[in-house]
Structure formats: C-alpha cells, structure tokens
Design an enzyme around this catalytic site. Structure first.
Site, short mmCIF file in Angstrom:
data_model
loop_
_atom_site.label_atom_id
_atom_site.label_comp_id
_atom_site.label_asym_id
_atom_site.label_seq_id
_atom_site.Cartn_x
_atom_site.Cartn_y
_atom_site.Cartn_z
N GLU A 82 0.64 -1.55 -0.05
CA GLU A 82 -0.45 0.32 0.09
C GLU A 82 1.01 1.39 -0.02
O GLU A 82 0.52 2.35 -0.73
CB GLU A 82 -0.87 0.23 1.27
CG GLU A 82 -1.75 -0.89 1.62
CD GLU A 82 -1.36 -1.97 1.83
OE1 GLU A 82 -0.19 -2.75 2.12
OE2 GLU A 82 -2.72 -3.26 2.38
N CYS A 114 -2.13 -3.56 6.68
CA CYS A 114 -1.67 -3.40 8.91
C CYS A 114 -1.89 -1.90 9.32
O CYS A 114 -2.83 -1.30 8.92
CB CYS A 114 -0.14 -3.97 8.88
SG CYS A 114 0.67 -2.86 8.57
#
Lengths: 192, 192
Positions: A82, A114
């Site tokens: 990401e 996360c």
C-alpha cells in the site's frame, strides 16, 4: 557516515507488465483481480511477501500506480504494497494529496491494511478503500497486523473514506495460503 | 505510463550536517535535543513540516540515521520524519529489522508518532521509542494524528518496546508553535 537517501523500485517483472499498455478496469472486482494477480506474481517471482495494492481513479477505472510488498527485497520495513502504491501514485499525480485535483482515487489492496498502512490512508487523499482478504486471514498464516483501532472501518468512514471489504476474499486468501505452502518467509514474527 | 520507482532524499542542509562527523550522544536528553534542532532546521530551511526523528544505537548513543518531514517537498504523504529515519537506518544496518544483529536501536522523535508512524514502529525492529512533544501538542496547532489505539503506549510495551514520553516536551512544543507562527502549511486538514 549516515545514508541520506533511499530508493524504492518495483521489481522488473512488474515494471514490465505495467509499461506497455494503460490499464483501465471498470468494476471493483476486476480491479481486485488485477491486484490479486500481482500478489501472486510477487510470490511466483520471489520478490516479496504475498501482498499487492494499486491506486485507481474511481470513476474511470484507470490505473494510477501499483505496488507489491518489497520488505525483504528492499530491506525497508515500510515497503508494504500500500505504501509503495501510494508513493508511486502521488508521483504520478504530482501531489501528496491524491484528491488534490478533484478526481476521486481509491486504494485496492489484496489484504486489509496493517496498522501502518491503515494510518497512511487518510494522509494519502484516497477516497475509497477496497479490501480482499481480511486481516485475520493474514494472521492465520502468521503475519502480524499490528494494533489497529477497534473500529478502524468506522474511523475511516467518519473521515469520508468509503470502505469495501471481502471483495474476492476467497481468491485473495488463496494467495496467502499459497505463499505459506511455498515456504515463503513470514517475517516480523519475533516476540514483539 | 505509471511510475515504477521513487526516491526520498534528505534536504541538502541536513545531508551536509550529517556528513562530516559521526554523532554520538550519551543521554536521552542530548539525543532529543539533536532531533529538536533538526525539526527547527526543517522550519528554518523551509524543507517541510516541523518534525524530525533519528535512530540511535541505544547503548553507544551512535547516530544511525536521521529524518525530517518531507511531505511537502517530496510530495509523498508517507514521508514523515520517522518513516524516513527508519528507512535510512535500515539501509545503514542492511536489514529491515533494526535489531537483526542483536544491537538495540531506538527511535527518537520530536513529536509522538501519528497513527501511520506508530504502526511502523513494531515492523522496524526498534526496541525503544523516545518522544518529545505530545500528539495533542501537534493537534493544538492543527495537525491531525489519525486514529491510534487508545492505549498505544501499552500496545508497544506489550511487544517489548520501551516508550519514554515528554522528553524536553516544552522545547519540542516550542518548535511546533514556531512553525505555526512562521505561517508554515498545516497540510492534510481537509474534512477527512
């Protein structure tokens, strides 16, 4: 002497895939399938963990940038898919705010973010987040998702960021399981 | 065509400071003062937000790497001081785990980490985190810290990561106020 710069670079197989044509995908599922294929590619080419992400223009479906997990190959712990996708998309847009020009852009990620990548979402200017596998699917093969706020989906929505979960979850989870089966490293699992 | 790599580079004034000599600081306060000076430098040189961080060897006090906020100058929203310091330190150590060789290393940051940088700490391998200004001090001048777990300090400690808060807090906060007074941009304050 300390280092004063660092570079993050997509692996050659992915850079080659992206170069020849512009990708434009209408449906949310098609965007997720594209990302899942990149996660599988990252396993097959042994270039990192089983995670991929991409930034698309929400309206047109045009790919802005893609990222894969590069932690092991780059030796940077921040090199989650990401984060790589955000930075490359911001380079393309030319601003740290991916909504600066009024065009809605979205993050499509093969597994829910996360704690670090979750925290990065509001700063990126993305207006929508599309997730495949659940955080618990990553935990099930030994990865650590970190300490997220209990209602992280609600916290994003409160900022006006749309969240879509479980898109092609089974296919996304299958990639995680393939990684485990292939003997890929589950890093960062020390007792901390 | 999408971009396939990105570079993060310390500003010239900081790269020059770090090059000529090796920094070694015994006390926690001395390490914090070093970092606060970098945050002030980032304001004075107009190279980014009023935030700095560094990674030190906990035992020897040797500087491993330093970072400053580069969001505006780089156009990458992930370019917070802590993230830059982690990546440069990992480049120096040669591994994504800053504890890989058994040497304890620590993050010293002029302001408590935002949600993203907080999430990055466990992945970095740092064993100790030293903070100057509080998150609320950053919020008081208009910055957004993001959604952190309620007991984020406890969550880090549960992973065996020591947390020290309020080190030279007044001096650290003064830098934030100086930035506000100087008319520096408070970015990412859209209604999200």
């Amino acid at each position: 002497m300390t280092n004063t710069e660092f570079v993050l670079r997509l692996p050659q197989w992915l850079a080659t895939v992206l170069a020849p044509e512009s990708v434009r995908l209408d449906s949310t599922e098609a965007r997720m399938r594209f990302v899942i294929d990149l996660a599988q590619g990252n396993i097959d080419h042994k270039t990192g963990g089983p995670f991929a992400a991409a930034v698309f223009e929400s309206g047109t479906g045009r790919l802005v940038a893609a990222g894969v997990n590069l932690v092991e190959s780059s030796n940077y712990s921040i090199a989650h898919a990401e984060m790589v996708a955000f930075a490359l998309a911001q380079r393309t847009v030319g601003h740290y705010d991916l909504g600066i020009d009024g065009v809605a852009r979205e993050l499509v990620t093969s597994t829910e973010p996360c704690a670090m990548c979750l925290g990065a979402i509001p700063w990126s200017g993305a207006r929508r987040v599309v997730c495949g596998a659940r955080g618990e699917d990553a935990c099930a093969i030994g990865f650590d998702e970190g300490a997220k706020p209990t209602d992280w989906v609600g916290a994003l929505r409160a900022r006006g960021i749309e969240v879509v979960q479980n898109v092609l979850r089974d296919e996304a989870r299958a990639v995680l399981e393939d990684y485990l089966g292939s003997g890929g490293t589950i890093y960062n699992t020390r007792g901390r």
